[in-house]
Design a protein around this motif. Structure first.
Motif: not given
Length: 202
Positions: A19-25, A28-37, A155-167
């Motif tokens: 639960l703690t792992f899933i709630r980590q930011p 969440v963002v990395r899962t979005l990157c995975w789903l978008f791909s 592809s457009f959304f993926s730009i921001f998810t990976w930028v957020l992941q980098s931040l």
């Protein structure tokens, strides 16, 4: 030392809490990157190739440019694998005992996420441009149009998810390890006065 933190994770050897792992930011963002791909890969691989009524061989829906579809499929596949690999690393990260090893993992996350942000930006521009110049006579029935638009949008959304992941990785890197703070605040519970060496008799 129970509150010890190194690059966003506690001491190695602790119990894994899903639960703690899933709630980590970053999770969440990395899962979005995975789903978008997956979405981009599925859209282009399944509906990204069409053909004219008088033709048999299918061509890429993006201006009949095979490179556009190949780029999108490659991005989707590699992005899926990369996201899955870093998700596995996030699960294993708290078990890494060495602070230097954790630092290397976070630095790799920063570099890879920044690189993927650039890759998705190039991919978005490439796909959007090829879709804009596509000829209607190449696809008179407008087959796969929704899939093509979905690939461009995600592809457009993926730009921001990976930028957020980098931040987020940069934030974890700035957190670093609090070993220095620990060493400064640490007080020996059993202080011993230094003993003077006995004088040697002449």
């Amino acid at each position: 030392m129970d509150g010890f933190q190194a690059y966003g994770a506690g001491k190695a050897g602790g119990a894994f809490d899903p639960l703690t792992f899933i709630r980590q930011p970053q999770t969440v963002v990395r899962t979005l990157c995975w789903l978008f791909s997956i979405v981009i890969l599925g859209c282009v691989a399944n509906e990204g190739y069409v053909n004219r009524p008088e033709e048999v061989e299918p061509y890429c829906i993006f201006n009949r440019n095979q490179n556009a579809c190949n780029y999108a499929i490659a991005m989707g596949t590699l992005g899926f694998l990369c996201s899955a690999a870093f998700l596995a690393l996030d699960v294993y990260f708290p078990q890494i005992s060495g602070v230097k090893d954790r630092k290397k993992a976070v630095m790799a996350d920063i570099g890879v996420s920044a690189l993927w942000s650039l890759i998705w930006f190039v991919g978005f521009c490439f796909l959007a441009n090829q879709w804009q110049v596509s000829k209607r006579e190449d696809n008179p029935l407008n087959e796969g149009a929704d899939a093509a638009r979905a690939a461009i949008v995600f592809s457009f959304f993926s730009i921001f998810t990976w930028v957020l992941q980098s931040l987020l990785a940069i934030y974890r890197f700035k957190l670093g390890a609090d070993t220095a703070i620990f060493n400064q605040d640490y007080v020996d519970p059993n202080p011993q006065e230094p003993q003077e060496a006995p004088f040697a008799e002449e």
